[in-house]
Design a protein around this motif. Structure first.
Motif, PDB file in Angstrom:
ATOM      1  N   ALA A   1       0.842  -1.197   0.000  1.00 53.78           N
ATOM      2  CA  ALA A   1       0.000   0.000   0.000  1.00 53.78           C
ATOM      3  C   ALA A   1       0.878   1.249   0.000  1.00 53.78           C
ATOM      4  O   ALA A   1       1.951   1.273   0.613  1.00 53.78           O
ATOM      5  CB  ALA A   1      -0.908  -0.007   1.224  1.00 53.78           C
ATOM      6  N   ARG A   2       0.376   2.273  -0.672  1.00 53.39           N
ATOM      7  CA  ARG A   2       1.144   3.513  -0.798  1.00 53.39           C
ATOM      8  C   ARG A   2       0.183   4.693  -0.832  1.00 53.39           C
ATOM      9  O   ARG A   2      -0.892   4.620  -1.446  1.00 53.39           O
ATOM     10  CB  ARG A   2       1.964   3.472  -2.086  1.00 53.39           C
ATOM     11  CG  ARG A   2       2.725   4.749  -2.449  1.00 53.39           C
ATOM     12  CD  ARG A   2       3.422   4.548  -3.788  1.00 53.39           C
ATOM     13  NE  ARG A   2       3.977   5.783  -4.331  1.00 53.39           N
ATOM     14  CZ  ARG A   2       5.204   6.226  -4.104  1.00 53.39           C
ATOM     15  NH1 ARG A   2       6.009   5.537  -3.321  1.00 53.39           N
ATOM     16  NH2 ARG A   2       5.623   7.361  -4.645  1.00 53.39           N
ATOM     17  N   LEU A   3       0.555   5.766  -0.181  1.00 51.99           N
ATOM     18  CA  LEU A   3      -0.182   7.018  -0.251  1.00 51.99           C
ATOM     19  C   LEU A   3       0.544   7.919  -1.240  1.00 51.99           C
ATOM     20  O   LEU A   3       1.697   8.306  -1.022  1.00 51.99           O
ATOM     21  CB  LEU A   3      -0.260   7.683   1.122  1.00 51.99           C
ATOM     22  CG  LEU A   3      -1.003   6.900   2.208  1.00 51.99           C
ATOM     23  CD1 LEU A   3      -1.002   7.687   3.520  1.00 51.99           C
ATOM     24  CD2 LEU A   3      -2.430   6.582   1.777  1.00 51.99           C
ATOM     25  N   GLN A   4      -0.121   8.233  -2.338  1.00 53.24           N
ATOM     26  CA  GLN A   4       0.451   9.083  -3.366  1.00 53.24           C
ATOM     27  C   GLN A   4       0.087  10.532  -3.052  1.00 53.24           C
ATOM     28  O   GLN A   4      -1.089  10.852  -2.863  1.00 53.24           O
ATOM     29  CB  GLN A   4      -0.099   8.693  -4.740  1.00 53.24           C
ATOM     30  CG  GLN A   4       0.611   9.322  -5.905  1.00 53.24           C
ATOM     31  CD  GLN A   4       1.996   8.724  -6.140  1.00 53.24           C
ATOM     32  OE1 GLN A   4       2.231   7.573  -5.792  1.00 53.24           O
ATOM     33  NE2 GLN A   4       2.895   9.512  -6.692  1.00 53.24           N
ATOM     34  N   VAL A   5       1.072  11.402  -2.997  1.00 48.70           N
ATOM     35  CA  VAL A   5       0.868  12.807  -2.642  1.00 48.70           C
ATOM     36  C   VAL A   5       0.945  13.665  -3.900  1.00 48.70           C
ATOM     37  O   VAL A   5       1.956  13.664  -4.603  1.00 48.70           O
ATOM     38  CB  VAL A   5       1.911  13.268  -1.599  1.00 48.70           C
ATOM     39  CG1 VAL A   5       1.761  14.762  -1.317  1.00 48.70           C
ATOM     40  CG2 VAL A   5       1.772  12.458  -0.318  1.00 48.70           C
ATOM     41  N   SER A   6      -0.142  14.396  -4.191  1.00 50.43           N
ATOM     42  CA  SER A   6      -0.206  15.273  -5.358  1.00 50.43           C
ATOM     43  C   SER A   6      -0.739  16.631  -4.921  1.00 50.43           C
ATOM     44  O   SER A   6      -1.944  16.893  -4.991  1.00 50.43           O
ATOM     45  CB  SER A   6      -1.120  14.675  -6.433  1.00 50.43           C
ATOM     46  OG  SER A   6      -0.685  13.387  -6.811  1.00 50.43           O
ATOM     47  N   PRO A   7       0.126  17.518  -4.436  1.00 56.54           N
ATOM     48  CA  PRO A   7      -0.336  18.806  -3.900  1.00 56.54           C
ATOM     49  C   PRO A   7      -0.936  19.710  -4.957  1.00 56.54           C
ATOM     50  O   PRO A   7      -0.603  19.609  -6.150  1.00 56.54           O
ATOM     51  CB  PRO A   7       0.942  19.415  -3.302  1.00 56.54           C
ATOM     52  CG  PRO A   7       2.048  18.777  -4.076  1.00 56.54           C
ATOM     53  CD  PRO A   7       1.585  17.381  -4.393  1.00 56.54           C
ATOM     54  N   VAL A   8      -1.812  20.610  -4.543  1.00 55.81           N
ATOM     55  CA  VAL A   8      -2.460  21.526  -5.486  1.00 55.81           C
ATOM     56  C   VAL A   8      -1.471  22.516  -6.085  1.00 55.81           C
ATOM     57  O   VAL A   8      -1.690  23.052  -7.165  1.00 55.81           O
ATOM     58  CB  VAL A   8      -3.621  22.297  -4.817  1.00 55.81           C
ATOM     59  CG1 VAL A   8      -4.760  21.355  -4.491  1.00 55.81           C
ATOM     60  CG2 VAL A   8      -3.156  23.043  -3.574  1.00 55.81           C
ATOM     61  N   VAL A   9      -0.369  22.769  -5.370  1.00 59.30           N
ATOM     62  CA  VAL A   9       0.731  23.578  -5.900  1.00 59.30           C
ATOM     63  C   VAL A   9       1.963  22.688  -5.894  1.00 59.30           C
ATOM     64  O   VAL A   9       2.288  22.092  -4.867  1.00 59.30           O
ATOM     65  CB  VAL A   9       0.983  24.839  -5.058  1.00 59.30           C
ATOM     66  CG1 VAL A   9       2.195  25.612  -5.573  1.00 59.30           C
ATOM     67  CG2 VAL A   9      -0.249  25.751  -5.063  1.00 59.30           C
ATOM     68  N   ARG A  10       2.655  22.593  -7.021  1.00 58.77           N
ATOM     69  CA  ARG A  10       3.750  21.623  -7.123  1.00 58.77           C
ATOM     70  C   ARG A  10       5.115  22.250  -7.370  1.00 58.77           C
ATOM     71  O   ARG A  10       6.136  21.600  -7.166  1.00 58.77           O
ATOM     72  CB  ARG A  10       3.464  20.634  -8.257  1.00 58.77           C
ATOM     73  CG  ARG A  10       2.159  19.876  -8.073  1.00 58.77           C
ATOM     74  CD  ARG A  10       2.043  18.738  -9.064  1.00 58.77           C
ATOM     75  NE  ARG A  10       0.773  18.047  -8.917  1.00 58.77           N
ATOM     76  CZ  ARG A  10       0.496  16.875  -9.471  1.00 58.77           C
ATOM     77  NH1 ARG A  10       1.393  16.278 -10.213  1.00 58.77           N
ATOM     78  NH2 ARG A  10      -0.684  16.305  -9.300  1.00 58.77           N
ATOM     79  N   ASN A  11       5.147  23.492  -7.824  1.00 57.20           N
ATOM     80  CA  ASN A  11       6.420  24.084  -8.225  1.00 57.20           C
ATOM     81  C   ASN A  11       6.918  25.117  -7.222  1.00 57.20           C
ATOM     82  O   ASN A  11       6.140  25.703  -6.464  1.00 57.20           O
ATOM     83  CB  ASN A  11       6.278  24.735  -9.608  1.00 57.20           C
ATOM     84  CG  ASN A  11       5.883  23.721 -10.673  1.00 57.20           C
ATOM     85  OD1 ASN A  11       6.392  22.610 -10.691  1.00 57.20           O
ATOM     86  ND2 ASN A  11       4.966  24.112 -11.550  1.00 57.20           N
ATOM     87  N   GLY A  12       8.234  25.342  -7.247  1.00 58.42           N
ATOM     88  CA  GLY A  12       8.832  26.382  -6.423  1.00 58.42           C
ATOM     89  C   GLY A  12       8.792  26.076  -4.940  1.00 58.42           C
ATOM     90  O   GLY A  12       8.488  24.957  -4.513  1.00 58.42           O
TER      91      GLY A  12
END
Length: 344
Positions: free
Chosen positions: A120-131
């Motif tokens: 099992a893995r929790l994939q993290v995809s934030p609403v802001v990704r750069n900088g």
């Protein structure tokens, strides 16, 4: 992309709780105070959230402040989500609820459960990704995810690996290990947390069936109202586009849709928008279309949109897009010429 103002409000509270004055950070974003941010108010451009996160990092002087924010008690101010977290029957149900109700605060879930033969893995995809802001948000969400695992009973051995998509900051390694445990891999393709899948269906020690059903019922009601409002918002857009250059009042629009004015306002509020915001959105859409066509002078475009003068149109368009109508049209022409026949 837009986000609920609750995200900015919680960041302000986080700064306050962690011993920093949020007033200057808010001022840099044009916000008078945290109280000016209404939990159910109009959704804000993600660019404003990006700016506030960058200002928060500057104010704290801590490039890894996301590790602090992800554990802050300020996160408990997520009014609809927090009761679900505190009373959930299992980690699996909690993750499912976070995915289902993420749309109450952001446009997509920032944590996704991925199950495979490998575990099992929790994939993290934030609403802001750069900088720096993307770095901050990623660490905040990843830290919160690890806190959820610990809430479900995880010990250090249950967190199998934490992947972070950037180089290791040597001077900060002890902080990262204190937050995520010893199994950290830097420079990875994306951000994720591999963990013991046995945690998913273990009974949560604080599970309260009555409180959970009540919290989920409330969340479902809020989500249903928002989805119903989505259809209403689209119907409002179509009506306003047809009505321009006339600018119908809220009462006229409500009557056209067969709704009470108060009900229409409530639907749009739940969506984080308003009748005035939708009118401006429609005017901008039509303005950009007419400018791109390049057949009408600015005076006629202003009249077609319902503006009393070219000056007022000029001022409004600059507020919407950051450039003048003429500059916007010239940019479009320049891009078209640079593309040539292949780009047409």
């Amino acid at each position: 992309m837009r986000v609920s103002p609750i995200n900015l409000k919680i960041l302000a509270y986080t700064l306050d709780v962690e011993g920093f004055d949020p007033s200057e950070v808010l001022r840099q974003c044009g916000i008078a105070s945290a109280d000016a941010l209404q939990d159910d108010g109009e959704w804000l451009p993600v660019a404003l959230f990006d700016r506030m996160m960058a200002a928060a990092i500057e104010a704290t002087g801590d490039a890894a402040f996301g590790l602090v924010a992800g554990k802050s008690i300020a996160l408990m101010r997520h009014g609809t989500i927090t009761p679900l977290v505190l009373s959930t029957p299992s980690l699996r149900q909690l993750l499912d609820d976070l995915r289902r109700f993420a749309g109450l605060t952001v446009e997509h879930s920032e944590i996704e459960l991925v199950e495979s033969a490998r575990g099992a893995r929790l994939q993290v995809s934030p609403v802001v990704r750069n900088g720096r802001s993307g770095h901050f948000r990623m660490e905040l969400v990843a830290t919160s995810a690890v806190q959820m695992l610990k809430f479900a009973g995880a010990c250090t051995a249950d967190i199998l690996q934490v992947d972070l998509p950037y180089a290791a900051p040597p001077s900060q390694l002890p902080r990262y290990e204190a937050t995520f445990g010893p199994r950290i891999a830097f420079g990875c393709k994306d951000c994720g947390i591999a963990f013991n899948p046995a945690l998913l269906d273990a009974r949560m020690p604080m599970h309260d069936p009555v409180a959970y059903v009540s919290a989920r019922t409330r969340a479902e009601a809020v989500l249903a109202a928002m989805r119903a409002g989505t259809d209403v918002a689209e119907r409002v857009r179509q009506w306003l586009l047809q009505a321009i250059p006339r600018q119908p009042t809220v009462a006229e629009t409500a009557a056209h849709l067969g709704l009470q004015e108060r009900a229409l306002r409530r639907h749009l509020l739940l969506l984080g928008t308003s009748h005035a915001a939708l009118m401006q959105e429609c005017q901008q859409l039509l303005a950009e279309r007419l400018l791109a066509e390049g057949r009408m002078p600015l005076k006629q475009i202003a009249e077609a949109l319902g503006f009393l003068s070219v000056h007022s149109f000029h001022r409004a368009f600059r507020r919407w897009s950051g450039v003048t109508p003429s500059a916007w049209r010239d940019q479009g022409i320049a891009i078209g010429e640079s593309l040539g026949p292949q780009g047409q």
